[in-house]
Design an enzyme around this catalytic site. Structure first.
Site, PDB file in Angstrom:
ATOM      1  N   GLN A 145     -45.421 -52.341 -36.346  1.00 53.47           N
ATOM      2  CA  GLN A 145     -45.711 -50.996 -35.854  1.00 53.47           C
ATOM      3  C   GLN A 145     -47.126 -50.845 -35.288  1.00 53.47           C
ATOM      4  O   GLN A 145     -47.321 -50.185 -34.272  1.00 53.47           O
ATOM      5  CB  GLN A 145     -45.503 -49.984 -36.990  1.00 53.47           C
ATOM      6  CG  GLN A 145     -45.750 -48.532 -36.605  1.00 53.47           C
ATOM      7  CD  GLN A 145     -45.476 -47.578 -37.756  1.00 53.47           C
ATOM      8  OE1 GLN A 145     -44.331 -47.282 -38.047  1.00 53.47           O
ATOM      9  NE2 GLN A 145     -46.520 -47.125 -38.423  1.00 53.47           N
ATOM     10  N   GLU A 196     -49.553 -42.743 -31.127  1.00 54.77           N
ATOM     11  CA  GLU A 196     -50.917 -42.662 -31.647  1.00 54.77           C
ATOM     12  C   GLU A 196     -51.958 -43.166 -30.642  1.00 54.77           C
ATOM     13  O   GLU A 196     -53.110 -43.376 -30.990  1.00 54.77           O
ATOM     14  CB  GLU A 196     -51.025 -43.455 -32.962  1.00 54.77           C
ATOM     15  CG  GLU A 196     -50.171 -42.854 -34.079  1.00 54.77           C
ATOM     16  CD  GLU A 196     -50.270 -43.624 -35.387  1.00 54.77           C
ATOM     17  OE1 GLU A 196     -50.842 -44.733 -35.394  1.00 54.77           O
ATOM     18  OE2 GLU A 196     -49.758 -43.114 -36.404  1.00 54.77           O
ATOM     19  N   ASP A 210     -50.328 -52.756 -39.515  1.00 57.69           N
ATOM     20  CA  ASP A 210     -49.424 -51.971 -40.358  1.00 57.69           C
ATOM     21  C   ASP A 210     -48.019 -52.423 -39.977  1.00 57.69           C
ATOM     22  O   ASP A 210     -47.543 -52.117 -38.879  1.00 57.69           O
ATOM     23  CB  ASP A 210     -49.597 -50.467 -40.110  1.00 57.69           C
ATOM     24  CG  ASP A 210     -48.654 -49.623 -40.977  1.00 57.69           C
ATOM     25  OD1 ASP A 210     -47.850 -50.211 -41.735  1.00 57.69           O
ATOM     26  OD2 ASP A 210     -48.717 -48.381 -40.876  1.00 57.69           O
ATOM     27  N   GLU A 258     -50.963 -53.497 -44.013  1.00 57.52           N
ATOM     28  CA  GLU A 258     -50.351 -52.312 -44.631  1.00 57.52           C
ATOM     29  C   GLU A 258     -48.830 -52.454 -44.660  1.00 57.52           C
ATOM     30  O   GLU A 258     -48.234 -52.954 -43.713  1.00 57.52           O
ATOM     31  CB  GLU A 258     -50.758 -51.083 -43.810  1.00 57.52           C
ATOM     32  CG  GLU A 258     -50.246 -49.750 -44.355  1.00 57.52           C
ATOM     33  CD  GLU A 258     -50.745 -48.584 -43.492  1.00 57.52           C
ATOM     34  OE1 GLU A 258     -51.921 -48.627 -43.035  1.00 57.52           O
ATOM     35  OE2 GLU A 258     -49.975 -47.643 -43.255  1.00 57.52           O
ATOM     36  N   ASP A 290     -48.639 -47.859 -48.224  1.00 58.95           N
ATOM     37  CA  ASP A 290     -48.496 -46.530 -47.610  1.00 58.95           C
ATOM     38  C   ASP A 290     -47.179 -45.916 -48.100  1.00 58.95           C
ATOM     39  O   ASP A 290     -47.180 -45.133 -49.054  1.00 58.95           O
ATOM     40  CB  ASP A 290     -48.532 -46.695 -46.077  1.00 58.95           C
ATOM     41  CG  ASP A 290     -48.164 -45.431 -45.325  1.00 58.95           C
ATOM     42  OD1 ASP A 290     -48.055 -44.361 -45.934  1.00 58.95           O
ATOM     43  OD2 ASP A 290     -47.982 -45.496 -44.079  1.00 58.95           O
ATOM     44  N   LYS A 326     -52.754 -40.198 -47.592  1.00 53.87           N
ATOM     45  CA  LYS A 326     -52.344 -39.197 -46.602  1.00 53.87           C
ATOM     46  C   LYS A 326     -52.096 -37.886 -47.347  1.00 53.87           C
ATOM     47  O   LYS A 326     -51.090 -37.759 -48.056  1.00 53.87           O
ATOM     48  CB  LYS A 326     -51.053 -39.637 -45.906  1.00 53.87           C
ATOM     49  CG  LYS A 326     -51.193 -40.836 -44.970  1.00 53.87           C
ATOM     50  CD  LYS A 326     -49.815 -41.345 -44.533  1.00 53.87           C
ATOM     51  CE  LYS A 326     -49.905 -42.309 -43.357  1.00 53.87           C
ATOM     52  NZ  LYS A 326     -48.597 -42.978 -43.094  1.00 53.87           N
ATOM     53  N   ARG A 359     -51.576 -39.048 -39.431  1.00 56.49           N
ATOM     54  CA  ARG A 359     -50.156 -39.319 -39.236  1.00 56.49           C
ATOM     55  C   ARG A 359     -49.921 -39.527 -37.739  1.00 56.49           C
ATOM     56  O   ARG A 359     -50.781 -39.208 -36.921  1.00 56.49           O
ATOM     57  CB  ARG A 359     -49.292 -38.130 -39.709  1.00 56.49           C
ATOM     58  CG  ARG A 359     -49.448 -37.751 -41.163  1.00 56.49           C
ATOM     59  CD  ARG A 359     -49.226 -38.886 -42.147  1.00 56.49           C
ATOM     60  NE  ARG A 359     -47.953 -39.585 -42.049  1.00 56.49           N
ATOM     61  CZ  ARG A 359     -46.952 -39.501 -42.923  1.00 56.49           C
ATOM     62  NH1 ARG A 359     -47.073 -38.692 -43.945  1.00 56.49           N
ATOM     63  NH2 ARG A 359     -45.851 -40.220 -42.788  1.00 56.49           N
ATOM     64  N   LYS A 364     -58.456 -44.325 -41.185  1.00 56.01           N
ATOM     65  CA  LYS A 364     -57.463 -44.803 -40.226  1.00 56.01           C
ATOM     66  C   LYS A 364     -57.014 -43.628 -39.380  1.00 56.01           C
ATOM     67  O   LYS A 364     -56.277 -42.766 -39.850  1.00 56.01           O
ATOM     68  CB  LYS A 364     -56.283 -45.411 -40.995  1.00 56.01           C
ATOM     69  CG  LYS A 364     -55.232 -46.057 -40.118  1.00 56.01           C
ATOM     70  CD  LYS A 364     -53.983 -46.413 -40.916  1.00 56.01           C
ATOM     71  CE  LYS A 364     -52.997 -47.184 -40.053  1.00 56.01           C
ATOM     72  NZ  LYS A 364     -51.615 -47.028 -40.533  1.00 56.01           N
TER      73      LYS A 364
HETATM   74  P1  PGA Z   1     -46.295 -42.120 -39.575  1.00 56.97           P
HETATM   75  O1  PGA Z   1     -46.858 -43.593 -39.474  1.00 56.97           O
HETATM   76  O2  PGA Z   1     -47.405 -41.155 -39.570  1.00 56.97           O
HETATM   77  O3  PGA Z   1     -45.397 -42.048 -38.375  1.00 56.97           O
HETATM   78  O4  PGA Z   1     -45.491 -42.084 -40.870  1.00 56.97           O
HETATM   79  C1  PGA Z   1     -48.138 -43.947 -39.764  1.00 56.97           C
HETATM   80  C2  PGA Z   1     -48.140 -45.084 -40.734  1.00 56.97           C
HETATM   81  O5  PGA Z   1     -47.077 -45.667 -41.029  1.00 56.97           O
HETATM   82  O6  PGA Z   1     -49.204 -45.421 -41.231  1.00 56.97           O
HETATM   83 ZN    ZN Z   2     -48.262 -47.025 -42.522  1.00 57.54          ZN
END
Ligand code: PGA
Ligand code: ZN
Length: 393
Positions: free
Chosen positions: A149, A191, A227, A268, A295, A320, A349, A371
């Site tokens: 990802q 992102e 990640d 991650e 995470d 988070k 996020r 992050k």
């Molecule tokens: P998400 O992904 O905010 O789409 O859940 C970010 C991550 O996996 O760190």
């Molecule tokens: Zn993550």
């Protein structure tokens, strides 16, 4: 004392509605918004559709919060939990909860005239986290791109947060140059990371070249991380990549080899969200030279972090606030991790707003990394705030 609370629906970076909260006391005002994930963990606190959640909150929740002390964060967050009554915020919505909880802290800080990072962190808050940002990505954040990802950079040798932020941006630029030169020019994912149709190995090679070039130019070390967001790849028995299927054992061996080949300092979610044992094995193999970060595994939840501590699942915890729903629970997750010698990483996020609060939280809670991407308005809101915080420190 809280006199007035406003809730509204605002846009997030994906064009979806999200919750914004404002808290007013006689002397202070705070405003915060909820982000949202695309690759969310199963055990995260539950969000509700914003408009519906706001209508319900105006009726039932807000009246119960008026009159509370904004400076009593634990009391405010406790009221959120009690009013919800479900344990996972499925009644009032974690998006409503987190926006209110953060807005409360900001209102309390504003009333004292002290910056949020110092209000929460205290007089001895001395340093800022290093920025960790994704420059290439795919998975759930972009179609037809990489399997992993996020390919991340962290300027480990940067002398200041200011230089660190610009180092990451320089790597992002350099990666674009290299991708276009290789005929793999592309757009960006949710992102702001480049989303090229290339195999993961090519992404590692391009990122390594970019990091090497920028690091030479700036004269400090810049490191790589990933990640894997591997829950998204897990089919119940194996991790499904475009060109391979890996058993949990293969996944561990593959990632351990990548850590050594590319000197990764950060991995991650290497394993799916229930595989505490697999996490522990990878941590045992490479944890002395690489942060192994949970995470989806932990979802900022103290109970799950405790399980991880018991089995040595990781040496790092992703934080988070919206995964758990309140600032108090976020602080407890950080505190628990740190008291067991684990690193913490405060995180955005994929769906974000221009809310800059996490830059303050990361500094106040002494997280090692922040992050929050590298480019794009909703990402630079946090990075630019980090530059301002460093100036104040
Ligand atoms: P998400 O992904 O905010 O789409 O859940 C970010 C991550 O996996 O760190
Ligand atoms: Zn993550």
């Amino acid at each position: 004392e809280i006199e007035r609370i406003v809730l509204r629906t605002i846009l997030d970076s994906r064009g979806n509605p999200t919750v914004e909260a404002e808290v007013f006391t006689a002397f202070g005002h705070g405003r915060a918004a909820a982000p949202s994930g695309a690759s969310t963990g199963t055990w995260e606190a539950k969000t509700r559709p914003p408009r519906q959640a706001i209508t319900a909150a105006r009726e039932h929740l807000v009246p119960a919060l008026i009159g509370l002390e904004a400076a009593d964060q634990a009391g405010f967050d406790c009221a959120l939990r009690e009013n919800d009554g479900t344990g996972d915020f499925s009644e009032i919505g974690a998006n409503v909860a987190v926006a209110l909880s953060l807005a409360c802290a900001k209102a309390a800080a504003d009333a004292t005239g002290i910056d949020l990072f110092r209000y929460l962190g205290g007089a001895f808050t001395q340093c800022t986290p290093l920025p960790l940002g994704n420059v290439i990505g795919g998975g759930a954040h972009a179609a037809n791109a990489t399997d992993i990802q996020e390919f991340l950079v962290v300027p480990t040798g940067a002398p200041s947060a200011d230089e660190a932020v610009f180092a990451n941006a320089a790597v992002h630029k350099k990666v674009k140059e290299l991708l276009f030169a290789a005929g793999k020019g592309c757009g960006k994912g949710d992102e702001g990371a480049w989303a090229p149709a290339i195999p993961d190995i090519t992404a590692f090679e391009i990122l390594a070249e970019a990091v090497g070039a920028v690091s030479d130019e700036l004269n400090f070390s810049i490191s790589m991380g990933v990640d894997v967001a591997s829950t998204e790849m897990w089919d119940g028995t194996a991790y499904v990549y475009r060109d391979a299927k890996r058993s949990p054992e293969d996944q561990i061996a593959y990632l351990a080899e990548l850590v050594d080949r590319y000197n990764l300092v950060y991995v991650e979610d290497p394993m799916q969200e229930e595989d505490f044992g697999g996490f522990a094995e990878l941590t045992r193999q490479v944890g002395d030279r690489c942060m192994i970060c949970g995470d989806d595994l932990y979802v900022t939840n103290a109970e799950r972090i405790t399980r991880g501590i018991e089995v040595g699942a990781s040496n790092c915890v992703l934080i988070k606030p919206n995964q758990i729903g309140t600032l108090t629970d976020t602080f407890e997750a950080v505190h628990l991790a740190r008291s067991h010698g684990m690193d913490t990483v405060m995180s955005h996020r994929s769906g974000e707003t221009t809310d800059e609060t996490i830059a303050h939280l990361a500094t106040a809670f002494e997280c090692r990394l922040l992050k929050t991407g590298v480019v794009g308005g909703e990402r630079i809101a946090k990075l630019n705030e980090l530059i301002r915080i460093e100036e104040l420190i």
